[in-house]
Design a protein around this motif. Sequence first.
Motif, PDB file in Angstrom:
ATOM      1  N   TYR A   1      71.539  25.616 -77.695  1.00 26.06           N
ATOM      2  CA  TYR A   1      72.622  26.219 -76.920  1.00 26.06           C
ATOM      3  C   TYR A   1      73.304  25.222 -75.994  1.00 26.06           C
TER       4      TYR A   1
ATOM      5  N   LYS B   1      79.060  40.093 -67.238  1.00 28.38           N
ATOM      6  CA  LYS B   1      79.087  40.492 -68.643  1.00 28.38           C
ATOM      7  C   LYS B   1      79.080  42.008 -68.772  1.00 28.38           C
TER       8      LYS B   1
ATOM      9  N   SER C   1      82.096  44.307 -70.441  1.00 32.90           N
ATOM     10  CA  SER C   1      81.839  45.165 -71.601  1.00 32.90           C
ATOM     11  C   SER C   1      82.241  46.618 -71.356  1.00 32.90           C
TER      12      SER C   1
ATOM     13  N   ASP D   1      73.302  34.933 -69.762  1.00 28.63           N
ATOM     14  CA  ASP D   1      73.028  35.893 -70.829  1.00 28.63           C
ATOM     15  C   ASP D   1      74.333  36.633 -71.085  1.00 28.63           C
ATOM     16  N   ASN D   2      75.032  36.263 -72.147  1.00 30.31           N
ATOM     17  CA  ASN D   2      76.308  36.929 -72.418  1.00 30.31           C
ATOM     18  C   ASN D   2      76.168  38.001 -73.490  1.00 30.31           C
ATOM     19  N   LYS D   3      74.927  38.519 -73.601  1.00 28.99           N
ATOM     20  CA  LYS D   3      74.678  39.631 -74.517  1.00 28.99           C
ATOM     21  C   LYS D   3      74.442  40.892 -73.686  1.00 28.99           C
ATOM     22  N   SER D   4      74.141  41.976 -74.346  1.00 25.89           N
ATOM     23  CA  SER D   4      73.853  43.216 -73.636  1.00 25.89           C
ATOM     24  C   SER D   4      72.486  43.115 -72.976  1.00 25.89           C
TER      25      SER D   4
ATOM     26  N   ARG E   1      67.541  36.072 -71.918  1.00 28.69           N
ATOM     27  CA  ARG E   1      67.968  35.789 -73.286  1.00 28.69           C
ATOM     28  C   ARG E   1      68.979  34.650 -73.266  1.00 28.69           C
TER      29      ARG E   1
ATOM     30  N   GLY F   1      72.262  32.497 -73.930  1.00 23.44           N
ATOM     31  CA  GLY F   1      73.689  32.761 -74.066  1.00 23.44           C
ATOM     32  C   GLY F   1      74.490  31.514 -73.738  1.00 23.44           C
TER      33      GLY F   1
ATOM     34  N   SER G   1      81.280  30.956 -73.486  1.00 17.07           N
ATOM     35  CA  SER G   1      81.733  32.203 -74.093  1.00 17.07           C
ATOM     36  C   SER G   1      82.045  33.250 -73.030  1.00 17.07           C
TER      37      SER G   1
END
Length: 382
Positions: free
Chosen positions: A81, A215, A219, A245-248, A255, A257, A261
């Motif tokens: 990453y 994030k 969303s 962490d650019n996820k849910s 996590r 990320g 992004s």
Amino acid sequence: MEINKVHSDLKEIYKAKDVEEKFNFKFEYQNEKEILIECLKQGFWSIMPFGFEGDNILAFQLTPYKKIYIETPIISFNNTYQECFMLAPNIQALIPMANLVFMDEVFFIKQFQERIEETITLSQSFFDYFGGGDLEFFKEFLLSQSNQERFENPDEYKEDFYKEFWSHYYDTAENTKAFELFDKLIQRLTYLPEYEDVDQDYGLWNNYIGNVLAKRAYSRIKIEDKYKWKHYWRCAQLPHGFDCDNKSFEKYTIRLGNSSSLLDSLSPSFDSRWEEQYAIFPEEVKKHPLFEATEAIRKVGGYSGDLHIKAAVILEKEYNDPIGCWNALISASYWAGRQGNLDLVEMCWGLAIDLSRTHGWTEIHNILSEQMEFYYHYKDKI
């Protein structure tokens, strides 16, 4: 030449000893100089490497006004990453936290239980070097009768283990508040707290929480931006390249990320050409030097951090905000590194050395200077 004295000392202490099997990290790595130089070229001069976790670099995250061997977190620079993620709250917690990564499988837990005494013996020199620490909590956790039932299905309890380790090794009010917030975010995946309810100090979790909430805000497409901009603005002021962490957000465990992004998604909200959007921000925010820098991330093709450098200088000279300046230099270097602009990476590094000298951050100044010598020695040879 080694990158710093700590890494050199640890390599000597554990020379010819197989530590990876017990610690789940090591101090020597094949082609380590190439990996370290590449990390520095990516703009991550603000960390102090000392070991390797697989292909990833373990390092102290240099933090102004924090004692390096006591108060600063240990990060893992992920080689895939090209970003840094917090692994442990301090050096004393590193061995247990590095083992915790594998504690979702019965096989590894049994190995840890069988080897714990050997691991304790091997770790003594490590703790002596850093002035104290032990593996008593880790040993008790592994051997406690009350945990054996959980170890039969460890994957089911992995997140509980994570929380318990953090609660022990970072036993602070800030950590408690952070996990209370995490619980709310996990229980309702659409939950976005009012900014005023989370505008507080979460200690070592500040970067991560700032990114996670930005994030989550982004969303929530049905929520108007006037209720989200404060989360965006806090994220924009963080040092980019760390704990993104650019996820849910669904689990405690950090996590992987990409800051690029996430910030690329947020940047259009700062675009001054969108009058209705632009009007949401208060004047003091729009006049802040990081506002223009954040706007440029999407607006300027191939952005390489120059406006973050400009912002850093203004924050130091006009705002009297050395921490803001430090964070802006880290962000500038991150964007420069992504574009392969070594001139700007090196400029940020030099400015950080000057900043640390000006404000008496002696440990940081010495480390940045020492690692710069290593960088210039190998920069064109590797």
